[in-house]
Design an enzyme around this catalytic site. Sequence first.
Site, short mmCIF file in Angstrom:
data_model
loop_
_atom_site.label_atom_id
_atom_site.label_comp_id
_atom_site.label_asym_id
_atom_site.label_seq_id
_atom_site.Cartn_x
_atom_site.Cartn_y
_atom_site.Cartn_z
N THR A 135 0.56 -1.46 0.15
CA THR A 135 -0.22 -0.11 -0.36
C THR A 135 0.68 1.03 0.50
O THR A 135 1.54 0.98 0.72
CB THR A 135 -1.02 -0.30 1.37
OG1 THR A 135 -1.57 1.42 1.69
CG2 THR A 135 0.10 -0.52 2.57
N ASP A 136 0.50 2.57 -0.19
CA ASP A 136 0.63 3.62 -0.23
C ASP A 136 0.88 3.80 0.83
O ASP A 136 1.68 4.77 1.30
CB ASP A 136 0.15 4.61 -1.46
CG ASP A 136 -1.46 5.10 -0.67
OD1 ASP A 136 -1.81 4.27 0.08
OD2 ASP A 136 -1.57 6.01 -1.67
N GLU A 137 0.49 3.65 2.27
CA GLU A 137 0.59 4.08 3.18
C GLU A 137 1.77 3.81 3.98
O GLU A 137 2.44 4.35 5.08
CB GLU A 137 -1.11 3.30 3.92
CG GLU A 137 -2.22 3.64 3.90
CD GLU A 137 -3.59 3.28 4.80
OE1 GLU A 137 -3.21 3.22 5.86
OE2 GLU A 137 -4.71 3.38 3.96
N TYR A 160 -1.70 -0.14 10.90
CA TYR A 160 -1.72 -0.99 9.71
C TYR A 160 -0.69 -0.85 9.46
O TYR A 160 -0.25 -2.24 8.19
CB TYR A 160 -3.07 -0.43 9.14
CG TYR A 160 -3.33 -0.88 7.65
CD1 TYR A 160 -3.16 -2.42 6.74
CD2 TYR A 160 -3.19 0.16 6.57
CE1 TYR A 160 -2.75 -2.39 5.68
CE2 TYR A 160 -3.49 -0.77 5.33
CZ TYR A 160 -2.91 -1.50 4.37
OH TYR A 160 -3.03 -1.76 3.28
N LYS A 164 2.57 -3.13 7.58
CA LYS A 164 2.48 -3.87 5.88
C LYS A 164 3.71 -2.91 5.39
O LYS A 164 4.27 -3.84 5.14
CB LYS A 164 1.62 -2.87 4.84
CG LYS A 164 -0.11 -3.39 5.12
CD LYS A 164 -0.69 -4.49 4.78
CE LYS A 164 0.06 -4.67 3.03
NZ LYS A 164 0.00 -5.85 2.43
#
Length: 354
Positions: A135-137, A160, A164
């Site tokens: 993810t970009d997060e 989260y 990741k």
Amino acid sequence: MISIMKNILITGGAGFIGSHVVRLFVSKYPNYRIINLDALTYAGNLENLRDIEHQSNYEFVKGDITNATFVNELFGKYQLDGVIHLAAESHVDRSIESPMDFIMTNVIGTVNLLNAARTSWDQGEEGKRFYHISTDEVYGSLDDGGFFLETTSYDPQSPYSASKASSDHLVRAYHNTYKLPVVISNCSNNYGPNQFPEKLLPLCINNIRHSRPLPIYGKGENVRDWLYVEDHATAIDVIYHKGKLGDTYNIGGFNEWQNIDIVRLLCEVMDQKLGRPLGESAKLITFVKDRAGHDLRYAIDASKLSNELGWKPSLQFEEGLDRTVDWYLANNSWMEHVTSGAYKNYYDQQYSER
Ligand code: NAD
Ligand code: DAU
């Protein structure tokens, strides 16, 4: 009779993005056997795959990636040529409530898969590929300017995104240390059919339909970069087949929206489709307590993927949103199934205190 040339394990294939990836691979590659491994948590739903579940090149296996013995046996049973790893706990708000579930699945589960691939591919990695979906997060939060590049330093802010980021680092470490043939992609916010209604757009679609409040965190100024889920699936197809081993690719559609603006647009689209007076649904917008540690802005620069591998999103946002709303309105029974039972408890707990 089509002969199977490759066995590919897709983890999390009963979830939102995974189901679109499974459908694409099963339909497009009849000579691949697609093994969908999913624990069927609250987010996994085999209804998402009803249309392809009888295809001869598709198999479903129920199992949990946190169970190392099970994962090793699975790799022993199928001579896997590739892994596309999507299984994860994926919702930021849940990670704030229960971080441990995220560490278990996103970190330990990923390491179990890496270990099994390493052991199983020890005799030769020719043609093998472990593709980790991220993810970009992991890049953290942007202010008003700039984009996330593949070279942007990691700065995850929620349990989260930290889980990741941890899994991404481990995947890269297995490439550097053990030469495991890996590739990684980091995608922006997805939207489209089959997304669980804990996430902003399907939650608002469901609430508009039932004339319930639309909870907007803080002032609604946070920005997300939205990509139609089928476009994410085609990017995964391209990266799985053409991505350079050891490389990372950002995926996104250069499509940034403030939360309040995207919800207002959704309200207009739904007013039209439900035959309500324009402005009716927007009256449901309710500003509620902000998410803890709420990242301000995500924005992906996906130029590497388009320049090197030739991928581009196929849909304009307005068309994607239109298709998405049509799908939810036509599939009310899907929504009713996933919102019966445990969803109600989750919703009451998540929103009653805001
Ligand atoms: P989702 O929550 O809809 O689906 C996750 C799936 O994983 C479910 O089917 C669930 O049953 C399965 N799963 C969970 N724990 C498991 C376990 N221990 N063992 C086996 N299966 C398990 O998630 P999604 O939105 O489809 O996201 C899929 C992947 O894409 C995730 O890795 C996520 O981090 C990543 N991603 C999501 C987005 C997005 O906008 N949704 C954007 C970028 C990246
Ligand atoms: O950027 C990719 C990520 O996008 C994925 O890695 C995650 O798996 C996926 O869940 C998504 O994370 P977000 O936190 O951005 O998505 P969510 O739909 O939860 O929220 C989108 C924005 O809307 C965010 O700024 C929070 C806000 N929001 C969300 C909900 C659920 C609200 O204002 N109200 C809400 O009720």
